[in-house]
Design a protein around this motif. Structure first.
Motif, PDB file in Angstrom:
ATOM      1  N   ASP A  52       0.824  -1.216   0.000  1.00  0.00           N
ATOM      2  CA  ASP A  52       0.000   0.000   0.000  1.00  0.00           C
ATOM      3  C   ASP A  52       0.855   1.263   0.000  1.00  0.00           C
ATOM      4  OD1 ASP A  52      -2.261  -1.595   0.040  1.00  0.00           O
ATOM      5  OD2 ASP A  52      -2.459  -1.517   2.212  1.00  0.00           O
ATOM      6  N   TYR A  83      -1.813  -1.955   7.980  1.00  0.00           N
ATOM      7  CA  TYR A  83      -2.977  -1.329   8.612  1.00  0.00           C
ATOM      8  C   TYR A  83      -4.002  -0.845   7.594  1.00  0.00           C
ATOM      9  CZ  TYR A  83      -0.724  -1.105  13.225  1.00  0.00           C
ATOM     10  OH  TYR A  83      -0.152  -1.420  14.432  1.00  0.00           O
ATOM     11  N   GLU A  84      -5.264  -0.998   7.974  1.00  0.00           N
ATOM     12  CA  GLU A  84      -6.346  -0.368   7.235  1.00  0.00           C
ATOM     13  C   GLU A  84      -6.366   1.115   7.614  1.00  0.00           C
ATOM     14  OE1 GLU A  84      -9.681  -2.539   8.666  1.00  0.00           O
ATOM     15  OE2 GLU A  84      -9.186  -4.381   7.571  1.00  0.00           O
ATOM     16  N   GLN A 106      -6.322   2.529  11.348  1.00  0.00           N
ATOM     17  CA  GLN A 106      -5.928   1.477  12.289  1.00  0.00           C
ATOM     18  C   GLN A 106      -4.607   1.832  12.963  1.00  0.00           C
ATOM     19  OE1 GLN A 106      -5.644  -2.446  10.515  1.00  0.00           O
ATOM     20  NE2 GLN A 106      -5.318  -3.467  12.474  1.00  0.00           N
TER      21      GLN A 106
END
Length: 419
Positions: free
Chosen positions: A108, A215-216, A219
């Motif tokens: 990400d 992590y989202e 989060q």
């Protein structure tokens, strides 16, 4: 203000609970308990062959440890890359080939890098290689001045040259005693090591290290069934393995770890069967030792002292080990049929040497399914008298440490079981 005072009160109470903990070192005070059968499934089915173990029992045990003890990795990396950042074919007084490889993980649009330090004997053949994490930086494992000083967060230790949580040049070579590189190379084997703080700093803070890659949005810490630091360190060992399997100089890889890093080595070996063998050195509670004995360090004590090591779900068994449907011998059994070595130290009662031995003994039942020899006797061997079968064990004189004696046994055993 009230919120601050409440948090302060909880912190003080938690610290008092830890300080007041009195470990049991008396065998007569070990509670009665049943050892969960590794060869009986949760549904009551008896496991009688390799296929049933591999298709039924092993997956359900692995799932329990993943969801309730160490925590699962929440997703997959987007990319992994390797870069050779330093190499010398005439290292270690001309006896070894040194490599320093940077591994970069991406997820990400975030990234994390760590460095593998490798020493290989000078030969054109593939060699067996020990892979293990170290506590204070790659440069602490050797006096070799060409080894890069680790810059990641580390536990403060003035004696080890750790200043303001940062390793310095003063720390070079301070852990030579735990890494018998000279004899490993002389035996025709190699060593690879990684500073564990580069993977995940050993502190109760999930804002850095591997966790933050996954992590989202919004989060800040792993979910209750997601990975703690031990699983993160194990994940890093597997990412190092991603490099090692494509290095033409490396043959079979033996994953090794001491103390908390022994716990990580065991979990890496359970999760990744590319590791040809697994060595646990003084790994204790949450590692090789049986939890239900409640001898030395206990589940409640380890979760209170190191709340970041395991997943939050594991807290359900604090002072409640009898509720565990599994025990650590079943973690050891997940290595089968690959060779497994469990080692203890006579003065290391905190890690429960007898519990580590019994764990290896009870894991042997699974190895028998594969026609492998383990620890048949329930009587511990004499000190400094190793049992070196596919499942091996020794207890040596001395304290919680890694010594030349330990490495001598590991080298001898690898030569035997890797033939």
């Amino acid at each position: 203000m009230k919120s601050f005072l409440f948090i302060y009160f909880l912190t003080i109470m938690s610290s008092m609970a830890i300080a007041q903990f009195e470990p049991n070192y008396d065998e007569t005070k070990v509670p009665e308990f049943s050892v969960p059968d590794p060869l009986t499934s949760y549904s009551g089915t008896k496991i009688e062959n390799e296929k049933a173990w591999s298709k039924v029992r092993r997956p359900e045990l692995l799932a329990f440890f993943e969801n309730e003890v160490y925590g699962k990795v929440p997703g997959n990396l987007d990319d992994i890359s390797f870069k050779l950042i330093e190499e010398n074919t005439n290292a270690f007084n001309g006896t070894a080939h040194r490599k320093q490889v940077q591994v970069t993980l991406e997820k990400d649009k975030k990234s994390l890098s760590f460095t593998i330090l490798m020493y290989l004997p000078k030969t054109t053949e593939k060699v067996p290689l020990f892979l293990g994490l170290n506590f204070y930086g790659n440069h602490t494992t050797t006096s070799d001045e060409n080894v890069i000083v680790t810059s990641a967060w580390s536990m403060n230790n003035e004696d080890f040259g750790i200043d303001n949580n940062t390793p310095t040049e003063k720390s070079r070579g301070v852990r030579i005693n735990r890494w018998d590189i000279t004899n490993i190379i002389a035996s025709g084997m190699g060593l690879a090591t990684i500073y564990y703080g580069e993977l995940d700093p050993d502190k109760n803070d999930f804002s850095d290290g591997l966790h933050q890659l996954f992590y989202e949005p919004g989060q800040e810490k792993p979910k209750a069934d997601e990975w703690g630091s031990i699983a993160a360190w194990a994940f890093g060992l597997s990412r190092a393995m991603d490099y090692l399997v494509q290095d033409s100089a490396v043959g079979k890889v033996i994953v090794f770890g001491h103390s908390r890093l022994g716990k990580a080595a065991l979990w890496a070996g359970a999760m990744d069967d590319r590791f040809a063998a697994v060595i646990s050195n003084d790994s204790g509670c949450g590692g090789a030792a049986l939890s239900k004995r409640r001898f030395g360090e206990t589940v409640g004590r380890i979760n209170e002292s190191f709340p970041h090591w395991f997943c939050d779900n594991f807290n359900a068994y604090n002072n409640n080990e009898e509720a565990l449907p599994i025990d650590q011998h079943q973690l050891l059994a997940l290595m089968a049929p690959r060779p497994l070595y469990v080692a203890s130290a006579q003065e290391d009662e905190w890690a429960d040497p007898k519990g580590e031995f019994l764990s290896a003994h009870y894991a042997t039942a699974v190895y028998r399914l594969f026609g492998k020899t383990g620890i048949d006797t329930i009587e511990m061997p004499e000190v400094n008298t190793p049992i070196q079968n596919t499942v091996a064990y020794h207890i040596r004189t001395g304290k919680h440490d890694v010594t030349d004696y330990d490495w001598k046994q590991y080298i001898k055993w690898v030569k035997k079981v890797m033939e």
